[in-house]
Design a protein around this motif. Structure first.
Motif, PDB file in Angstrom:
ATOM      1  N   MET A   1       0.846  -1.174   0.000  1.00 12.17           N
ATOM      2  CA  MET A   1       0.000   0.000   0.000  1.00 12.17           C
ATOM      3  C   MET A   1       0.891   1.236   0.000  1.00 12.17           C
ATOM      4  N   ASN A   2       0.518   2.203  -0.754  1.00 14.09           N
ATOM      5  CA  ASN A   2       1.226   3.482  -0.760  1.00 14.09           C
ATOM      6  C   ASN A   2       0.519   4.446   0.172  1.00 14.09           C
ATOM      7  N   LEU A   3       1.310   5.316   0.792  1.00 12.07           N
ATOM      8  CA  LEU A   3       0.788   6.276   1.749  1.00 12.07           C
ATOM      9  C   LEU A   3       1.386   7.638   1.439  1.00 12.07           C
ATOM     10  N   THR A   4       0.563   8.659   1.417  1.00 13.31           N
ATOM     11  CA  THR A   4       1.040  10.014   1.165  1.00 13.31           C
ATOM     12  C   THR A   4       0.981  10.800   2.464  1.00 13.31           C
ATOM     13  N   LEU A   5       2.078  11.479   2.782  1.00 16.22           N
ATOM     14  CA  LEU A   5       2.146  12.280   4.001  1.00 16.22           C
ATOM     15  C   LEU A   5       2.463  13.725   3.649  1.00 16.22           C
ATOM     16  N   LEU A  29      12.645   3.627   7.426  1.00 13.05           N
ATOM     17  CA  LEU A  29      12.438   4.067   8.812  1.00 13.05           C
ATOM     18  C   LEU A  29      10.953   4.255   9.117  1.00 13.05           C
ATOM     19  N   ILE A  30      10.255   4.908   8.201  1.00 17.34           N
ATOM     20  CA  ILE A  30       8.823   5.152   8.406  1.00 17.34           C
ATOM     21  C   ILE A  30       8.052   3.839   8.384  1.00 17.34           C
ATOM     22  N   ARG A  31       8.396   2.945   7.448  1.00 14.54           N
ATOM     23  CA  ARG A  31       7.723   1.642   7.371  1.00 14.54           C
ATOM     24  C   ARG A  31       7.921   0.857   8.668  1.00 14.54           C
ATOM     25  N   ASP A  32       9.169   0.819   9.181  1.00 17.04           N
ATOM     26  CA  ASP A  32       9.440   0.110  10.437  1.00 17.04           C
ATOM     27  C   ASP A  32       8.636   0.708  11.589  1.00 17.04           C
ATOM     28  N   TYR A  33       8.571   2.033  11.621  1.00 11.99           N
ATOM     29  CA  TYR A  33       7.818   2.703  12.684  1.00 11.99           C
ATOM     30  C   TYR A  33       6.337   2.325  12.623  1.00 11.99           C
ATOM     31  N   ILE A  34       5.763   2.363  11.441  1.00 10.87           N
ATOM     32  CA  ILE A  34       4.341   2.028  11.290  1.00 10.87           C
ATOM     33  C   ILE A  34       4.102   0.558  11.635  1.00 10.87           C
TER      34      ILE A  34
END
Length: 85
Positions: A1-5, A29-34
């Motif tokens: 899934m793609n996510l826009t921030l 980093l963001i993927r690991d955090y989520i």
């Protein structure tokens, strides 16, 4: 899934530099955090947990008081049983 921030450009650049220093990408980093937030550990998180476990109880270490018994090892391999059986 793609996510826009929506994140301030300066913040993103600082975060990218942190990621570079850690030898990874901002995306990772963001993927690991989520994944941690969701309770679904990534490979890096699992590796860190294993390392922490090994630091507490290193592999290859024997229990206190245990002594190597060559005859017992041979009995197990040759006869499929322990000496006291």
């Amino acid at each position: 899934m793609n996510l826009t921030l929506a994140v301030d450009e300066e913040t993103v650049e600082k975060a990218r530099e942190v990621a570079r220093q850690q030898g990874t990408s901002l995306n990772a980093l963001i993927r690991d955090y989520i994944e941690r937030l969701a309770g679904n550990p990534s490979g890096a998180v699992i590796a860190a947990r294993l390392q922490a476990h090994w630091d507490e109880d290193p592999p290859g270490r024997s229990a206190p008081g245990w002594r190597f018994d060559r005859a017992e090892i041979y009995d197990e391999r040759l006869h499929g049983k322990k000496r006291d059986e």
